[in-house]
Enzyme design. Structure first.
Site, PDB file in Angstrom:
ATOM      1  N   CYS A 102      32.393  11.787 127.638  1.00  0.00           N
ATOM      2  CA  CYS A 102      33.660  11.949 128.346  1.00  0.00           C
ATOM      3  C   CYS A 102      33.439  12.527 129.752  1.00  0.00           C
ATOM      4  O   CYS A 102      32.920  11.849 130.619  1.00  0.00           O
ATOM      5  CB  CYS A 102      34.619  12.793 127.510  1.00  0.00           C
ATOM      6  SG  CYS A 102      36.351  12.582 127.972  1.00  0.00           S
ATOM      7  N   HIS A 147      34.754   9.910 122.645  1.00  0.00           N
ATOM      8  CA  HIS A 147      34.375  11.046 121.805  1.00  0.00           C
ATOM      9  C   HIS A 147      33.774  10.546 120.489  1.00  0.00           C
ATOM     10  O   HIS A 147      34.512  10.221 119.556  1.00  0.00           O
ATOM     11  CB  HIS A 147      35.597  11.914 121.497  1.00  0.00           C
ATOM     12  CG  HIS A 147      36.164  12.618 122.683  1.00  0.00           C
ATOM     13  ND1 HIS A 147      36.830  13.830 122.580  1.00  0.00           N
ATOM     14  CD2 HIS A 147      36.182  12.313 123.991  1.00  0.00           C
ATOM     15  CE1 HIS A 147      37.230  14.212 123.786  1.00  0.00           C
ATOM     16  NE2 HIS A 147      36.848  13.303 124.649  1.00  0.00           N
ATOM     17  N   GLU A 161      32.352  12.069 118.077  1.00  0.00           N
ATOM     18  CA  GLU A 161      32.605  12.919 116.896  1.00  0.00           C
ATOM     19  C   GLU A 161      33.924  12.532 116.232  1.00  0.00           C
ATOM     20  O   GLU A 161      34.115  12.672 115.032  1.00  0.00           O
ATOM     21  CB  GLU A 161      32.609  14.399 117.290  1.00  0.00           C
ATOM     22  CG  GLU A 161      33.921  14.960 117.762  1.00  0.00           C
ATOM     23  CD  GLU A 161      34.433  14.362 119.048  1.00  0.00           C
ATOM     24  OE1 GLU A 161      35.654  14.258 119.224  1.00  0.00           O
ATOM     25  OE2 GLU A 161      33.597  13.970 119.908  1.00  0.00           O
TER      26      GLU A 161
END
Length: 388
Positions: A261, A353, A355
Site C-alpha cells: 500500500c 493488503h 493480510e
C-alpha cells in the site's frame, strides 16, 4: 440493544452539498476527506485501520453494526477514521463475540458519525466529482449556520501534501517473536501497520521488529535485519521524503524489501517514479487485480487514494539507478499500478493488503513469496562469503 437517536446531524461537502441525517457515535464536529469503502463485511477492521486517519469513511453497505465490536479483531490500538457515515445502523448486536455495540465504540473513541442518509447518492456524487473535504456536524454543532459549517469544511486541510505517519506510528520498538522455523529479524517501518500483517510475517518465521516511522538507517542496521518491510499508512507519499531516503539507504545496503500500500508508493518514489492522487481511490475488499507473473486474477483488499505512475507493459530502468523494474500487478477496474518488482535487486511491493483482514485471502501467498526471496538472498550471501 442500541438506542437509535433522532438527534439531528448534517454532512457538508466542500462543494456545498448537504445531507441531513441523525447523529451517530460521538457528538460534535468531524472534518476530513470523505471517501467510500465498498466492503460488505469487516467494518471493525476498516475502522481500526490506521490508513484511514484523516478520512471520513462512508460505508456503501447499507446495514452496519449488527455484529458489534469485539476485542479480538481490531487491527490497531484504536479507531482511526475521522468520521463515519452509515445509512442504517443496526438496532441490535447479535454476535456471541461482541463486547460492545458499534455506536458505543464510536463514542468511546470520540468519533463523530451520521446515519439515516442516502449513502448511495453520496457515493455516486464522489465517483463523479472525486473525493473531497467534508464535515459532520452533530449535537450543538448541527445548529450552526449553514454557511459557517461550509466555511469550516473549506478551511480544513486537503489530503494532498499531508504527512500523517507520525500520528499513527508506534512511539517505541515493539517485537513479535517468530513462529516456527526462524528466518531472522525483520525491520517493519510502522507507517500505519495492521496487526494481521504483523502476525502473517511472524508466522513466516520472522522476528518482527515494528519500528517508529522516524528511525534512522543506523537504527535499522542495529537490529541486524535480514530484510525490511514498509507498511500501509495514510497521507501523501510525496510528503514522505524522509521515508524515501531511508528506503534508498536500505536498497543501497542490498537488504531485501517488501512494501504494501503506502509502502508500494514509497518504493516507487525510491526507484525514481512519481505518484499521483486518484479521483476517489480504491477502498474495499472486492477489488480485482491481475498478477502478471502468473496470469491469475485475485480479489483483493484495498485502501489507498494515491498510486504510482509507471508504464504497465515491459520493463524499464529505474531513474534512480536500481536496475530494471516492471509493473507486476494491474488493477482491472481502472488499470492502476498495483505492484512493482525490481528485477536486479531483491525488492517488490503491492498496492493492496495481502493480510486481508477481514478477507479475501487470494493474495496471502505474497508473504510466502517474500519469505522465499529473503531465504534465497541469505543463501546467496552465505555462498559469496564462503567463496571469498
Amino acid at each position: 440493544m442500541t438506542l437509535l437517536t433522532h438527534d439531528p446531524a448534517v454532512l457538508v461537502l466542500e462543494d456545498g452539498t448537504r445531507h441531513i441525517g441523525r447523529a451517530y457515535g460521538a457528538r460534535g464536529t468531524s472534518l476530513g476527506e470523505v471517501v467510500f469503502a465498498t466492503g460488505m463485511t469487516g467494518y471493525q477492521e476498516t475502522l481500526t485501520d490506521p490508513s484511514y486517519a484523516g478520512q471520513i469513511v462512508l460505508q456503501t453497505a447499507p446495514h452496519i453494526g449488527n455484529t458489534g465490536m469485539n476485542g479480538e479483531d481490531p487491527e490497531s490500538r484504536r479507531i482511526w477514521v475521522a468520521g463515519y457515515i452509515v445509512r442504517d445502523p443496526s438496532r441490535v448486536v447479535s454476535n456471541w463475540r461482541a463486547d460492545e455495540s458499534l455506536d458505543d465504540a464510536l463514542i468511546s473513541d470520540g468519533v463523530v458519525g451520521i446515519s439515516g442518509i442516502d449513502t448511495r447518492a453520496i457515493t455516486r456524487h464522489i465517483r463523479s466529482a472525486g473525493s473531497m473535504r467534508g464535515g459532520i456536524f452533530s449535537g450543538a454543532d448541527a445548529a450552526l449556520d449553514a454557511q459557517e459549517q461550509l466555511s469550516i469544511v473549506q478551511a480544513a486541510p486537503v489530503m494532498s501534501g499531508q504527512n500523517l505517519s507520525a500520528e499513527v506510528s508506534v512511539g517505541a520498538v515493539e517485537v513479535t517473536p517468530a513462529v516456527g522455523e526462524r528466518v531472522g529479524n525483520l525491520a517493519v517501518l510502522d507507517l500505519g501497520v495492521k496487526q494481521a500483517t504483523i502476525l502473517n510475517l511472524a508466522e513466516r518465521g520472522f522476528e518482527v521488529h515494528v519500528l517508529p516511522q522516524d528511525v534512522t538507517i543506523e537504527q535499522v542496521r542495529a537490529i541486524d535485519p535480514v530484510a525490511v518491510f514498509y507498511s500501509n499508512g495514510p497521507g501523501d507519499p510525496a510528503a514522505s521524503g524522509d521515508h524515501v531516503a531511508l528506503l534508498r539507504a536500505v536498497l543501497d545496503d542490498g537488504l531485501p524489501f517488501f512494501g504494501i500500500c503506502f509502502g508500494n508508493q514509497l518504493l516507487g518514489r525510491a526507484l525514481g517514479l512519481g505518484t499521483y492522487k486518484l479521483p476517489f481511490g480504491h477502498r474495499g475488499i472486492n477489488q480485482p487485480v491481475l498478477d502478471k507473473q502468473t496470469g491469475r486474477v485475485e480479489i483483493t483488499a484495498h485502501n489507498h487514494g494515491f498510486a504510482v505512475d509507471a508504464p504497465l507493459e515491459g520493463s524499464f530502468d529505474s531513474p534512480n539507478g536500481y536496475g530494471r523494474v516492471e509493473v507486476s500487478h494491474i488493477g482491472l477496474n481502472d488499470r492502476v499500478v498495483e505492484g512493482l518488482r525490481a528485477l536486479d535487486i531483491p525488492a517488490f511491493s503491492v498496492q493492496y493488503h495481502p493480510e486481508a483482514a477481514a478477507g479475501p485471502h487470494d493474495a496471502n501467498y505474497l508473504f510466502d513469496r517474500f519469505r522465499d526471496m529473503v531465504i534465497a538472498n541469505l543463501q546467496t550471501s552465505t555462498e559469496n562469503t564462503n567463496n571469498a
